[in-house]
Motif scaffolding. Structure first.
Motif, PDB file in Angstrom:
ATOM      1  N   GLU A 164       0.783  -1.175   0.286  1.00 51.77           N
ATOM      2  CA  GLU A 164      -0.017   0.291   0.101  1.00 51.77           C
ATOM      3  C   GLU A 164       0.452   1.649  -0.016  1.00 51.77           C
ATOM      4  OE1 GLU A 164      -2.366  -1.160   3.097  1.00 51.77           O
ATOM      5  OE2 GLU A 164      -4.477  -1.341   1.488  1.00 51.77           O
ATOM      6  N   ARG A 165       1.814   1.103   0.220  1.00 49.66           N
ATOM      7  CA  ARG A 165       2.620   2.748  -0.303  1.00 49.66           C
ATOM      8  C   ARG A 165       2.978   2.714  -1.356  1.00 49.66           C
ATOM      9  NH1 ARG A 165       8.307   1.050   1.615  1.00 49.66           N
ATOM     10  NH2 ARG A 165       8.812   3.247   1.728  1.00 49.66           N
ATOM     11  N   GLY A 166       2.485   2.015  -2.762  1.00 53.94           N
ATOM     12  CA  GLY A 166       3.001   2.499  -3.639  1.00 53.94           C
ATOM     13  C   GLY A 166       3.209   1.203  -4.345  1.00 53.94           C
ATOM     14  N   TYR A 167       3.467   0.168  -4.475  1.00 54.37           N
ATOM     15  CA  TYR A 167       3.745  -0.677  -5.097  1.00 54.37           C
ATOM     16  C   TYR A 167       2.844  -1.446  -5.687  1.00 54.37           C
ATOM     17  CZ  TYR A 167       8.401   0.246  -2.456  1.00 54.37           C
ATOM     18  OH  TYR A 167       9.451   0.677  -2.161  1.00 54.37           O
ATOM     19  N   ASP A 168       3.422  -2.323  -7.185  1.00 55.35           N
ATOM     20  CA  ASP A 168       2.512  -2.896  -7.549  1.00 55.35           C
ATOM     21  C   ASP A 168       3.432  -5.251  -7.027  1.00 55.35           C
ATOM     22  OD1 ASP A 168       1.881  -0.929  -9.446  1.00 55.35           O
ATOM     23  OD2 ASP A 168       3.754  -1.156  -9.995  1.00 55.35           O
ATOM     24  N   MET A 169       3.989  -4.331  -6.915  1.00 51.66           N
ATOM     25  CA  MET A 169       4.116  -6.133  -5.815  1.00 51.66           C
ATOM     26  C   MET A 169       5.158  -6.591  -5.166  1.00 51.66           C
ATOM     27  SD  MET A 169       6.664  -9.049  -8.372  1.00 51.66           S
ATOM     28  CE  MET A 169       6.216 -10.575  -7.734  1.00 51.66           C
ATOM     29  N   VAL A 170       4.892  -6.538  -4.041  1.00 48.14           N
ATOM     30  CA  VAL A 170       5.271  -7.154  -2.841  1.00 48.14           C
ATOM     31  C   VAL A 170       6.361  -8.959  -2.781  1.00 48.14           C
ATOM     32  CG1 VAL A 170       6.347  -6.883   0.004  1.00 48.14           C
ATOM     33  CG2 VAL A 170       5.273  -5.029  -1.879  1.00 48.14           C
ATOM     34  N   ILE A 171       7.378  -9.392  -2.879  1.00 51.70           N
ATOM     35  CA  ILE A 171       7.737 -10.706  -2.427  1.00 51.70           C
ATOM     36  C   ILE A 171       8.273 -10.859  -0.787  1.00 51.70           C
ATOM     37  CG2 ILE A 171       7.864 -10.265  -5.012  1.00 51.70           C
ATOM     38  CD1 ILE A 171      10.887  -9.877  -4.993  1.00 51.70           C
ATOM     39  N   GLY A 172       8.645 -12.253  -0.241  1.00 48.89           N
ATOM     40  CA  GLY A 172       9.307 -12.060  -0.415  1.00 48.89           C
ATOM     41  C   GLY A 172      10.010 -12.944   0.135  1.00 48.89           C
ATOM     42  N   TRP A 173      11.599 -12.643   1.268  1.00 52.45           N
ATOM     43  CA  TRP A 173      12.908 -13.361   0.998  1.00 52.45           C
ATOM     44  C   TRP A 173      12.989 -14.026   2.385  1.00 52.45           C
ATOM     45  CZ3 TRP A 173      16.987  -9.151   3.029  1.00 52.45           C
ATOM     46  CH2 TRP A 173      18.031  -9.978   3.781  1.00 52.45           C
ATOM     47  N   ARG A 174      12.866 -15.125   2.261  1.00 49.21           N
ATOM     48  CA  ARG A 174      13.280 -16.156   3.966  1.00 49.21           C
ATOM     49  C   ARG A 174      14.718 -16.156   3.686  1.00 49.21           C
ATOM     50  NH1 ARG A 174      11.485 -20.572  -0.520  1.00 49.21           N
ATOM     51  NH2 ARG A 174      13.097 -19.697  -2.070  1.00 49.21           N
ATOM     52  N   ALA A 175      14.781 -14.856   4.652  1.00 50.57           N
ATOM     53  CA  ALA A 175      16.494 -14.940   5.186  1.00 50.57           C
ATOM     54  C   ALA A 175      16.452 -15.536   5.466  1.00 50.57           C
ATOM     55  CB  ALA A 175      16.498 -13.346   5.854  1.00 50.57           C
ATOM     56  N   LYS A 176      16.035 -17.012   6.808  1.00 48.79           N
ATOM     57  CA  LYS A 176      16.100 -17.863   7.356  1.00 48.79           C
ATOM     58  C   LYS A 176      15.239 -18.908   7.012  1.00 48.79           C
ATOM     59  CE  LYS A 176      17.483 -15.184  11.271  1.00 48.79           C
ATOM     60  NZ  LYS A 176      17.940 -15.386  12.469  1.00 48.79           N
ATOM     61  N   ARG A 177      16.290 -19.598   5.980  1.00 52.73           N
ATOM     62  CA  ARG A 177      15.139 -21.124   5.177  1.00 52.73           C
ATOM     63  C   ARG A 177      15.355 -22.196   6.271  1.00 52.73           C
ATOM     64  NH1 ARG A 177      15.302 -21.689  -0.938  1.00 52.73           N
ATOM     65  NH2 ARG A 177      14.165 -23.118  -0.428  1.00 52.73           N
ATOM     66  N   LYS A 178      14.343 -22.987   6.540  1.00 51.12           N
ATOM     67  CA  LYS A 178      14.416 -24.429   7.162  1.00 51.12           C
ATOM     68  C   LYS A 178      14.172 -24.958   6.131  1.00 51.12           C
ATOM     69  CE  LYS A 178      14.604 -21.118  10.619  1.00 51.12           C
ATOM     70  NZ  LYS A 178      15.085 -21.537  11.899  1.00 51.12           N
ATOM     71  N   ASP A 179      15.074 -25.382   4.965  1.00 52.60           N
ATOM     72  CA  ASP A 179      14.751 -26.743   4.213  1.00 52.60           C
ATOM     73  C   ASP A 179      16.571 -27.695   4.367  1.00 52.60           C
ATOM     74  OD1 ASP A 179      12.420 -25.856   2.442  1.00 52.60           O
ATOM     75  OD2 ASP A 179      14.086 -24.187   1.393  1.00 52.60           O
ATOM     76  N   THR A 180      16.604 -28.315   3.566  1.00 50.09           N
ATOM     77  CA  THR A 180      17.725 -28.852   3.739  1.00 50.09           C
ATOM     78  C   THR A 180      18.906 -28.162   3.001  1.00 50.09           C
ATOM     79  OG1 THR A 180      17.634 -30.043   1.225  1.00 50.09           O
ATOM     80  CG2 THR A 180      16.713 -31.002   3.390  1.00 50.09           C
ATOM     81  N   PHE A 181      19.916 -28.937   3.479  1.00 48.62           N
ATOM     82  CA  PHE A 181      21.637 -28.008   2.377  1.00 48.62           C
ATOM     83  C   PHE A 181      21.807 -28.081   1.234  1.00 48.62           C
ATOM     84  CE2 PHE A 181      25.374 -28.171   1.333  1.00 48.62           C
ATOM     85  CZ  PHE A 181      25.988 -27.245   1.904  1.00 48.62           C
ATOM     86  N   ALA A 182      21.233 -29.232   0.216  1.00 47.00           N
ATOM     87  CA  ALA A 182      20.813 -29.327  -0.807  1.00 47.00           C
ATOM     88  C   ALA A 182      19.548 -28.043  -1.142  1.00 47.00           C
ATOM     89  CB  ALA A 182      20.142 -30.851  -0.903  1.00 47.00           C
ATOM     90  N   LYS A 183      18.652 -27.776  -1.298  1.00 44.60           N
ATOM     91  CA  LYS A 183      17.785 -27.010  -1.177  1.00 44.60           C
ATOM     92  C   LYS A 183      18.397 -26.414  -1.150  1.00 44.60           C
ATOM     93  CE  LYS A 183      13.592 -27.628  -1.208  1.00 44.60           C
ATOM     94  NZ  LYS A 183      11.853 -27.624  -1.108  1.00 44.60           N
TER      95      LYS A 183
END
Length: 242
Positions: free
Chosen positions: A116-135
């Protein structure tokens, strides 16, 4: 950019064999957005699930008027599910998520505030991912290569938690693998894009539907196609007509 309050949103969820996650996912989404003062719906797109996912979705729809669903006759892939969901969404903004509960619905309100600040898209950034090392390694390399060839600086284009303007989402060129390049495909239309740190959780039920490196060849061809498309894309805005 000019701030603009939105009044309604559609949460679009591709589903493939996630029967055990769906009730909890809907409840978390409901708790997250029911009291933010916006009309909302949750649109499940069942991608030919072989378990009881569609049965669970139908039960949710029977109980909650905010739930809608589409069901493919056969498995068509995540990009097809997003494409169908974009066209069927009824509201002005689309929120996309995975159905495996690794994305956190509690992040949605903050992403909407940023939007609502005026963007057309906001995307998430998983700074601390909880996936396997390979992924994690595969994703890091994929992001780096994707950014290099498309001229982007996106930290985590693979995160499914995104907010998009519906009118622009419907104009995205649709192809298999499209979901990996949504920020680039939106920017080709002139979209303004922001990134926001989001929570990421370990998978509790079910298994990942693909291996970390199993789609590398297909993704490489998709990337070359998008890089070509970005150079050749035609974008125009009619100012007047009679």
């Amino acid at each position: 950019m000019q701030n603009k309050n939105i009044t309604s949103l559609s949460v679009v969820l591709p589903v493939y064999n996630e029967q055990d996650n769906l009730p909890a996912l809907f409840e978390e989404i409901r708790r997250s957005i029911a009291n933010i003062g916006k009309e909302w719906e949750v649109l499940f797109v069942d991608d030919g699930s072989k378990d009881r996912s569609l049965e669970v979705i139908k039960a949710l729809a029977a109980e909650h008027p905010q739930v809608r669903y589409l069901a493919f006759r056969k498995n068509c892939g995540q990009s097809a599910a997003f494409a169908a969901g974009f066209q069927a969404a009824r509201h002005e903004v689309i929120v996309t998520m995975d159905a495996d509960l690794q994305n956190d619905p509690a992040d949605i309100p903050a992403m909407l505030i940023e939007f609502e600040r005026g963007y057309d898209m906001v995307i998430g950034w998983r700074a601390k991912r909880k996936d396997t090392f390979a992924k994690r390694i595969a994703s890091k390399w994929a992001n780096a290569i994707r950014n290099r060839l498309t001229g982007e600086t996106v930290k985590d284009t693979g995160c499914s938690l995104k907010v998009l303007r519906t009118t622009m989402a419907r104009r995205i060129p649709m192809f298999t693998g499209m979901h990996r390049f949504l920020p680039t495909l939106m920017k080709m239309q002139g979209a303004t894009v922001a990134e926001l740190k989001v929570n990421h959780r370990p998978r509790l039920h079910g298994v990942s539907k693909y291996g970390a490196f199993s789609r590398a060849k297909t993704a490489a061809f998709d990337l070359l196609a998008v890089a070509w498309m970005k150079r050749r894309y035609i974008n125009y805005d009619i100012a007047e007509h009679n």
